[in-house]
Scaffold this motif. Structure first.
Motif, mmCIF file in Angstrom:
data_model
loop_
_atom_site.group_PDB
_atom_site.id
_atom_site.type_symbol
_atom_site.label_atom_id
_atom_site.label_comp_id
_atom_site.label_asym_id
_atom_site.label_seq_id
_atom_site.Cartn_x
_atom_site.Cartn_y
_atom_site.Cartn_z
ATOM 1 N N ARG A 293 0.684 -1.169 0.018
ATOM 2 C CA ARG A 293 -0.031 0.053 -0.135
ATOM 3 C C ARG A 293 0.827 1.441 0.199
ATOM 4 N NH1 ARG A 293 -3.109 -3.177 3.684
ATOM 5 N NH2 ARG A 293 -2.202 -2.140 5.489
ATOM 6 N N ILE B 201 -6.954 6.090 -5.490
ATOM 7 C CA ILE B 201 -7.594 5.498 -4.213
ATOM 8 C C ILE B 201 -8.136 6.394 -3.274
ATOM 9 C CG2 ILE B 201 -6.254 3.397 -4.610
ATOM 10 C CD1 ILE B 201 -4.267 4.376 -2.560
ATOM 11 N N ILE B 202 -8.183 7.542 -3.392
ATOM 12 C CA ILE B 202 -8.685 8.325 -2.341
ATOM 13 C C ILE B 202 -10.606 8.021 -2.038
ATOM 14 C CG2 ILE B 202 -9.246 10.577 -3.617
ATOM 15 C CD1 ILE B 202 -8.256 12.037 -1.486
ATOM 16 N N CYS C 203 2.809 11.625 2.495
ATOM 17 C CA CYS C 203 1.605 10.663 2.827
ATOM 18 C C CYS C 203 1.465 10.206 4.217
ATOM 19 C CB CYS C 203 1.359 9.633 1.926
ATOM 20 S SG CYS C 203 1.462 10.261 0.113
ATOM 21 N N GLY D 98 -3.818 9.848 4.015
ATOM 22 C CA GLY D 98 -2.705 8.778 3.882
ATOM 23 C C GLY D 98 -2.535 7.829 4.746
ATOM 24 N N GLN E 205 0.766 8.201 -11.337
ATOM 25 C CA GLN E 205 -0.466 9.035 -10.865
ATOM 26 C C GLN E 205 -0.335 10.626 -11.568
ATOM 27 O OE1 GLN E 205 0.766 11.710 -8.944
ATOM 28 N NE2 GLN E 205 2.698 10.612 -8.423
ATOM 29 N N LYS F 57 4.705 14.503 -1.204
ATOM 30 C CA LYS F 57 4.745 13.200 -0.949
ATOM 31 C C LYS F 57 4.572 12.807 0.616
ATOM 32 C CE LYS F 57 5.389 11.281 -5.431
ATOM 33 N NZ LYS F 57 5.986 10.099 -6.389
ATOM 34 N N LEU G 201 0.856 4.091 -2.889
ATOM 35 C CA LEU G 201 0.595 5.492 -2.569
ATOM 36 C C LEU G 201 1.837 6.295 -3.234
ATOM 37 C CD1 LEU G 201 -1.604 6.939 -1.083
ATOM 38 C CD2 LEU G 201 -0.361 6.883 0.842
ATOM 39 N N CYS H 241 0.619 16.635 -0.554
ATOM 40 C CA CYS H 241 0.771 15.900 -1.618
ATOM 41 C C CYS H 241 1.957 16.078 -2.404
ATOM 42 C CB CYS H 241 -0.648 16.344 -2.492
ATOM 43 S SG CYS H 241 -2.058 16.038 -1.516
ATOM 44 N N LEU I 159 -5.310 5.541 4.275
ATOM 45 C CA LEU I 159 -5.296 4.551 3.323
ATOM 46 C C LEU I 159 -4.029 3.336 3.692
ATOM 47 C CD1 LEU I 159 -5.369 7.179 0.244
ATOM 48 C CD2 LEU I 159 -6.829 5.074 0.549
ATOM 49 N N CYS J 190 -2.499 9.875 -4.023
ATOM 50 C CA CYS J 190 -3.837 9.017 -3.988
ATOM 51 C C CYS J 190 -4.974 9.066 -4.547
ATOM 52 C CB CYS J 190 -4.245 8.950 -2.231
ATOM 53 S SG CYS J 190 -4.861 10.703 -1.817
#
Length: 428
Positions: free
Chosen positions: A121, A138-139, A415, A421, A130, A413, A125, A410, A424, A135
């Protein structure tokens, strides 16, 4: 699998590892009573931990590395501040470590205690492809309550950061809140492209001088356009001539020095956004009200605050002009709704928050937040990306929070430091 040391910090902090039958690499039992407090400055990673190793209860610091040999690579063996490390937590135990005193470090190895699904994961992430933010794909799995709670925190972080700048500006102006508001409002009127010349204009034309003439729109325009550097050229335009006549008298009276005209940017701007139009709008706004902050502070609701910035329509000359002497098709030059909302978001709400912070006023703190909650969500590429990913954003408070989230989490990064984050990573 590749991952950063920050992930181990995160795993240790939230105990996301198999805690059954913990023992050191030498076979002594380990009981984690408290993992300690994460330390982000020089020195061990976690402080004030409480750990039982064998029969002894230890209180001290914990150092965390991907590989045990990182201890040597970071030269901790030469640093006395690491002598109080009671446990060395590593992913791979590739070498025996001695501290500065030559004592062997107790080591807890996590390599076989972290679920592969957690590492996967993390990889997805931070390292998966992306388009907009880590995320993005998957957010939508994160519940709305978690997202809203984190956005509430992001909004406060953004307002705290901006209000600190306001308080610094106010301090430089010896506590003159109205002057600080005036300068910030002027900068905001530049809408990024012309923010700097607008701010320089406000500094070159102090509010106490401008306020003496705001009862007269022509004199207000003359001071603003003159100090902006637009009245130095010869002209046959009657409106320009009338401005020049007023400005020459006022310039001499107050010993004013205008800023350079070349600072203003017209290139790639739509005509309604030309600095001449913005200056004309600013002149009318100052003519309408020159002690904004006092008016805003006594306002009882967002509607009263909004009313201060509505109905801003430049003088008749600008109905068929975008620049001096260049006649154009007649059109409204009224300050647009989105422009007014921009000012309310980036100047008014921030000043209310800063004033509340400085004066410990819960009333103005709530009004700042209420104002943002009563304004519609902004529209830019950052906000559009989150909406397209399934995040529900309705208010300016939401959009300001998203900008803070993207800029400080973001895009970097971070997260592991983000509530979304975190959710997730912990979701199976």
């Amino acid at each position: 699998m590749i991952f950063a040391e920050d992930l181990l910090h995160y795993i240790w902090k939230f105990r996301l590892y198999n805690q059954q039958d913990l023992c050191t690499s030498d076979g002594f039992s380990v009981q984690i009573i408290s993992p300690g407090l994460q330390h982000h400055h020089a020195g061990p990673d976690f402080q004030n931990a409480k750990i039982r190793i064998g029969e002894t209860l230890w209180a001290g610091n914990v150092e965390i590395h991907i590989r045990a040999s990182d201890w040597m690579r970071h030269e901790h063996s030469k640093d006395a501040s690491y002598n109080n490390v009671i446990l060395h937590v590593v992913y791979k135990n590739d070498v025996e470590i001695l501290n500065e005193q030559g004592l062997k470090m107790p080591v807890l190895v996590l390599e076989d205690r972290i679920e592969d699904s957690l590492l996967l994961r993390y990889q997805n992430l931070l390292y998966a492809e992306q388009a907009a933010f880590p995320c993005e794909k998957i957010i939508h799995h994160v519940d709305e309550f978690t997202i809203q709670n984190w956005l509430d925190r992001m909004l406060i972080e953004r307002l705290e950061e901006k209000s600190t700048q306001i308080l610094q500006k106010t301090a430089l102006l010896k506590g003159n809140w109205e002057e600080a508001f005036y300068q910030t409002l002027a900068s905001n009127f530049g809408f990024k492209v012309n923010a700097l010349p607008f701010e320089l204009l406000a500094k070159a034309l102090p509010l106490n001088i401008l306020a003496k003439h705001t009862h007269n729109l022509l004199q207000t325009e003359a001071l603003i356009f003159g100090q902006a550097g637009f009245l130095n050229d010869s002209s046959e335009d009657l409106y320009v001539l009338s401005l020049q006549k007023e400005y020459q008298f006022l310039q001499q009276k107050y010993s004013l020095k205008p800023i350079e005209k070349h600072l203003w940017k017209f290139l790639r701007l739509r005509p309604p956004n030309f600095p001449t139009i913005r200056l004309a709008q600013f002149a009318v706004l100052m003519h309408k009200q020159n002690r904004f902050l006092a008016e805003i502070l006594k306002a009882e609701n967002p509607e009263s605050i909004n009313a201060v910035f509505t109905g801003i329509n430049p003088s008749n000359y600008w109905t068929n002009h975008y620049q001096f002497e260049k006649e154009a098709k007649s059109s409204s030059k009224k300050l647009g709704q989105s422009s007014a909302e921009n000012i309310l978001i980036n100047t008014v709400a921030v000043f209310l928050f800063a004033y509340a912070k400085e004066n410990r006023s819960e009333k103005h703190h709530e009004r700042a937040l209420q104002l943002l909650e009563n304004l519609p969500c902004e529209n830019n590429f950052i906000i559009s990306n989150f909406i397209e990913a399934g995040v529900k954003l309705k208010t300016a408070g939401n959009s300001q929070a998203i900008i803070e989230l993207y800029n400080h989490y973001c895009s970097k990064k971070r997260c592991l430091a983000c509530g979304i984050g975190n959710k997730l990573l912990k979701t199976s």
